[in-house]
Design a protein around this motif. Structure first.
Motif, mmCIF file in Angstrom:
data_model
loop_
_atom_site.group_PDB
_atom_site.id
_atom_site.type_symbol
_atom_site.label_atom_id
_atom_site.label_comp_id
_atom_site.label_asym_id
_atom_site.label_seq_id
_atom_site.Cartn_x
_atom_site.Cartn_y
_atom_site.Cartn_z
ATOM 1 N N CYS A 86 -5.300 3.794 9.492
ATOM 2 C CA CYS A 86 -6.576 4.093 8.830
ATOM 3 C C CYS A 86 -6.435 5.277 7.870
ATOM 4 O O CYS A 86 -5.812 6.282 8.213
ATOM 5 C CB CYS A 86 -7.644 4.413 9.869
ATOM 6 N N PRO A 87 -7.015 5.163 6.689
ATOM 7 C CA PRO A 87 -7.018 6.296 5.760
ATOM 8 C C PRO A 87 -7.998 7.365 6.248
ATOM 9 O O PRO A 87 -9.152 7.422 5.819
ATOM 10 C CB PRO A 87 -7.490 5.672 4.442
ATOM 11 N N LEU A 88 -7.557 8.215 7.153
ATOM 12 C CA LEU A 88 -8.419 9.212 7.775
ATOM 13 C C LEU A 88 -8.177 10.594 7.178
ATOM 14 O O LEU A 88 -7.141 10.837 6.542
ATOM 15 C CB LEU A 88 -8.140 9.253 9.288
ATOM 16 N N PRO A 89 -9.118 11.539 7.382
ATOM 17 C CA PRO A 89 -8.901 12.917 6.922
ATOM 18 C C PRO A 89 -7.632 13.505 7.526
ATOM 19 O O PRO A 89 -7.204 13.121 8.624
ATOM 20 C CB PRO A 89 -10.162 13.640 7.429
ATOM 21 N N ALA A 149 -4.785 -3.596 5.471
ATOM 22 C CA ALA A 149 -3.721 -3.721 6.468
ATOM 23 C C ALA A 149 -4.233 -3.312 7.841
ATOM 24 O O ALA A 149 -3.940 -3.962 8.855
ATOM 25 C CB ALA A 149 -2.520 -2.866 6.066
ATOM 26 N N CYS A 150 -5.009 -2.235 7.886
ATOM 27 C CA CYS A 150 -5.587 -1.779 9.140
ATOM 28 C C CYS A 150 -6.537 -2.833 9.704
ATOM 29 O O CYS A 150 -6.510 -3.123 10.906
ATOM 30 C CB CYS A 150 -6.323 -0.457 8.924
ATOM 31 N N SER A 155 0.822 -1.223 0.000
ATOM 32 C CA SER A 155 0.000 0.000 0.000
ATOM 33 C C SER A 155 0.850 1.265 0.000
ATOM 34 O O SER A 155 0.443 2.287 -0.556
ATOM 35 C CB SER A 155 -0.912 0.026 1.231
ATOM 36 N N GLU A 156 2.038 1.201 0.659
ATOM 37 C CA GLU A 156 2.926 2.354 0.787
ATOM 38 C C GLU A 156 2.197 3.556 1.379
ATOM 39 O O GLU A 156 2.497 4.707 1.054
ATOM 40 C CB GLU A 156 3.551 2.717 -0.563
ATOM 41 N N LEU A 206 -7.090 0.734 -0.929
ATOM 42 C CA LEU A 206 -7.790 -0.396 -0.331
ATOM 43 C C LEU A 206 -6.819 -1.284 0.429
ATOM 44 O O LEU A 206 -7.169 -1.843 1.471
ATOM 45 C CB LEU A 206 -8.505 -1.192 -1.430
ATOM 46 N N LEU A 207 -5.586 -1.393 -0.070
ATOM 47 C CA LEU A 207 -4.591 -2.231 0.607
ATOM 48 C C LEU A 207 -4.272 -1.701 1.997
ATOM 49 O O LEU A 207 -4.092 -2.469 2.941
ATOM 50 C CB LEU A 207 -3.314 -2.310 -0.234
#
Length: 214
Positions: A158-161, A55-56, A44-45, A50-51
């Motif tokens: 997490c992909p958060l703001p 992972a999360c 994901s780097e 989505l990766l």
């Protein structure tokens, strides 16, 4: 007839549970998930793909097994020598992998990762060293440390703001601080336990999965 000098009889230790039990299976699952987690993060780097979300999710699932396996082992008597050794190793491997990855990708200073890893592995070895004298039980501070580390890692993953980045950093620094403070406290307890005259404790009767992980 027993003389006054005879040792007081003690209850026989319960037989050790079979190695193939739910608690050990959960612990081994956590170990298996560590390389899966690492691969997903590297792929994901940290590009909020989505990766990264996967992972999360893998980290969260692995962390949940840490709470569940200890409860299962204590509740149903699934205590084994394998579990006593594998449980803290799995915990440190999962947390350590996440922290090292954060430092490799420039999200966390290496000194912070080093402080946490030295404390985690050092205290685990220290507990094993003094176990002949007694068990250093997991403290509330140790449990808080584990919770803060887990929460901080999840927030980083997490992909958060963008505005959440500051919260993630504050939680991580709180985790580092509590990690150091509890580490010093455990060293103090170990020294006191080592210097207190007493009959050596039976390691097998006192330690349970999860006791060495805080």
């Amino acid at each position: 007839m027993m003389s006054s000098g005879d040792p007081t009889p003690t209850a026989a230790e319960p037989p050790e549970a079979a190695i193939h039990n739910p608690a050990n299976i959960l612990t081994l699952l956590r170990l298996v998930l560590v390389p899966v987690f690492v691969v997903l993060v590297v792929w994901s780097e940290f590009d909020e793909s989505l990766l990264q979300a996967l992972a999360c999710a893998v980290f969260v699932i692995a962390s949940l097994t840490d709470f569940v396996d200890g409860w299962v082992a204590r509740r149903f008597g699934y205590v084994t020598k394998l579990g006593k050794v594998a449980d803290p190793i799995a915990d440190k491997a999962l947390t350590g992998a996440a922290l090292v990855l954060f430092s490799l990708y420039g999200l966390l200073p290496w000194w912070a990762t080093g402080v946490i890893l030295v404390r985690e592995w050092g205290i685990t070895l220290l507990r094993l060293w003094v176990i002949r004298y007694g068990v250093i039980a997991a403290s509330r501070g140790g449990k808080l440390k584990t919770a803060l580390q887990t929460l901080a890692i999840v927030l980083y993953l997490c992909p958060l703001p963008g505005w959440m980045d500051t919260i993630a950093e504050w939680v991580m620094w709180a985790a580092v601080a509590v990690t150091v403070i509890t580490g010093v406290d455990y060293v103090r307890q170990a020294v006191r336990l080592r210097d207190t005259p007493r009959e050596p404790a039976r390691a097998g009767a006192a330690v349970r999965e999860g006791d060495l992980g805080a």
